[in-house]
Design an enzyme around this catalytic site. Structure first.
Site, PDB file in Angstrom:
ATOM      1  N   LYS A 184     -16.287   0.190   4.884  1.00  0.00           N
ATOM      2  CA  LYS A 184     -15.480   1.388   4.639  1.00  0.00           C
ATOM      3  C   LYS A 184     -14.023   0.982   4.387  1.00  0.00           C
ATOM      4  O   LYS A 184     -13.620  -0.147   4.663  1.00  0.00           O
ATOM      5  CB  LYS A 184     -15.574   2.342   5.834  1.00  0.00           C
ATOM      6  N   TYR A 191      19.427  -4.334   5.865  1.00  0.00           N
ATOM      7  CA  TYR A 191      19.761  -2.968   6.265  1.00  0.00           C
ATOM      8  C   TYR A 191      19.988  -2.890   7.766  1.00  0.00           C
ATOM      9  O   TYR A 191      19.220  -3.424   8.567  1.00  0.00           O
ATOM     10  CB  TYR A 191      18.623  -2.009   5.880  1.00  0.00           C
TER      11      TYR A 191
END
Length: 374
Positions: free
Chosen positions: A32, A262
Site C-alpha cells: 500500500k 532561515y
C-alpha cells in the site's frame, strides 16, 4: 541530482527473513501507499523473485489493487480496508481481489452479490476488533456475520490488527492475542474447521512467533526498517531497500559567529567549512530534524563515506552540512546519502521525532528514481 534508488535484492532478502521467522505461514506482503514510497512497479518483481516468493500482496484501496493487476500480479491481492461501495465490491469480483469485511454494509454487499467459488473474492478476511478500535466486528456481531458468509459459500480468514505490537511488553498485546485466539477457536468449532487466521503484522512477526497462524502481513520490515522499539534493522538482519541521495552544489566557509539558514538557528563557533546539498523538504527530507541529524558524504576518489552534520534549518530545496573534517578531495558533485545504509531511515526518523513509514511514504515526485541492478 536528487535520486531515489530502489534495491530489489534487499526486498528479496527481507522476504526471506520473514519466511525464516514464519516458516509455516503464508506471506501477504503490504504494498500500500505505493509500496511504502518505494514504487509498486519496482517492488512487485522483487516479491516474485524472492525465494520463497511472497504468497500475496495487501493494498489499501481498489485503485492500488487494480494497478497491481495491470502490472501483472496474478496471485492473491488482499484489499485490507475492503470495498468502499457496492460498485467496488463488483469490481473486486471482476478482478479476482480478496476483500476484508469489517462492517455491516460490506457484509450486505457480499451476501447480495456472491462471486464464483473459484474466484479469489470468495475468500473474505473477516475483521475482528480486538482492541485497536478502528475497524472490525465486535464479539456480538462477528459470529453471526461469519455464519452468514460461510452459509453463502465464502471461505473465511479471521484477521485483526495490533495496536502496540512494536512494544512487546505492552499489556494490550496479550489481551488482543487471547481475544483473537479464542474467537478463532470458536469459529472453527461453530462455523467451519477451515477458518484461517491472520494476526501478525511486521512487529507481530518479530515479537510473537508463536502466534503467526496461517497468514502473516509484513509491511515495513520488507523495506528494511525495524518494526519494533527494542531492535534495530541490523539486529533483525533487514536490509534497507532504498537509498535517498543528492549532490553537493556549493562549498563555502562560514565565519565564526555567523548563522546559517532561515531563523539563523545554527551559529558557527569557529570558521567552518560547509557544503550546500541539493535536497530539502520539497523532496521529502524532513524539515524538523534535530541538531543531531547527519548525512554521509562519499568521496569520489577514495570511495570513503564520511558522516557530516546537518547544520541550520532544512529549506525547501537545500540543506547545509558541516564538511570541516572531510578530505579536500570532497568537492562539487560529491554524492550525499540522506538515508540508506548510513544513516538508516530509522535514524533520520528518530531525529525528526517520527517513524520511517512517514518519511518513506511522503517522498515527493521531484527526485529521479532508479532501480539498482544488483
Amino acid at each position: 541530482m536528487r535520486t531515489i534508488t530502489i534495491k530489489p535484492a534487499a526486498i528479496t532478502h527481507n522476504v526471506a527473513e520473514v519466511k525464516k521467522r514464519a516458516p509455516t505461514a503464508k506471506v501477504l506482503a503490504m504494498v500500500k501507499a505505493n509500496a511504502y514510497g518505494h514504487g509498486v512497479a519496482a517492488v512487485l518483481p522483487a516479491l516474485k523473485q524472492a525465494k520463497p516468493q511472497a504468497d500475496g500482496i495487501g493494498v489499501a484501496t481498489l485503485i492500488e489493487a487494480l494497478e497491481a493487476r495491470q502490472l501483472g500480479w496474478d496471485k492473491t491481492i488482499g484489499l485490507i480496508e475492503g470495498a468502499f461501495t457496492a460498485d467496488e465490491w463488483q469490481l473486486a469480483i471482476e478482478h479476482d481481489i480478496s476483500c476484508v469485511i469489517h462492517h455491516e454494509p460490506q457484509l450486505t454487499w457480499a451476501l447480495e452479490n456472491t462471486p464464483p467459488t473459484t474466484s479469489a473474492t470468495s475468500v473474505v478476511w473477516l475483521k475482528y476488533n480486538t482492541g485497536m478500535n478502528r475497524l472490525g466486528f465486535n464479539d456480538q456481531t462477528l459470529i453471526p456475520a461469519a455464519k452468514r458468509l460461510h452459509e453463502a459459500g465464502y471461505q473465511l480468514v479471521l484477521t485483526t490488527h495490533f495496536a502496540n505490537a512494536d512494544d512487546c511488553a505492552h499489556p494490550l498485546n496479550a489481551i488482543q492475542i487471547q481475544r483473537f485466539n479464542d474467537m478463532l477457536q470458536t469459529l472453527k468449532e461453530t462455523v467451519s474447521s477451515d477458518v484461517k487466521g491472520s494476526l501478525c503484522n511486521s512487529a507481530g512477526i518479530v515479537n510473537f512467533p508463536e502466534h503467526h497462524h496461517d497468514w502473516v502481513r509484513p509491511g515495513i520490515m520488507l523495506y528494511g526498517s525495524t518494526p519494533v522499539i527494542d531492535k534495530s534493522a541490523r539486529d533483525l538482519d533487514l536490509q534497507p531497500a532504498m537509498e535517498f541521495s543528492a549532490q553537493i552544489i556549493a562549498l563555502q566557509t562560514v565565519n565564526a559567529g555567523d548563522g546559517i539558514g532561515y531563523g539563523s538557528r545554527w551559529t558557527a563557533m569557529q570558521d567552518t567549512k560547509t557544503a550546500l546539498v541539493s535536497i530539502g523538504y520539497g523532496d521529502g527530507y524532513p524539515r524538523v530534524v534535530s541538531d543531531n541529524a547527519y548525512v554521509s558524504v562519499i568521496d569520489a576518489i577514495n570511495h570513503q563515506s564520511y558522516p557530516c552534520a546537518v547544520v541550520g534549518r532544512v529549506a525547501m530545496d537545500m540543506i547545509v552540512i558541516d564538511v570541516s573534517t572531510v578530505p579536500e578531495s570532497v568537492a562539487l558533485d560529491s554524492k550525499v546519502i540522506l538515508w540508506g545504509d548510513a544513516p538508516h531511515v530509522d535514524e533520520v526518523a528518530a531525529h525528526a521525532e517520527t517513524i520511517s513509514y512517514e518519511l518513506l511514504c511522503r517522498l515527493s515526485a521531484r527526485p529521479n528514481r532508479t532501480i539498482a541492478k544488483s
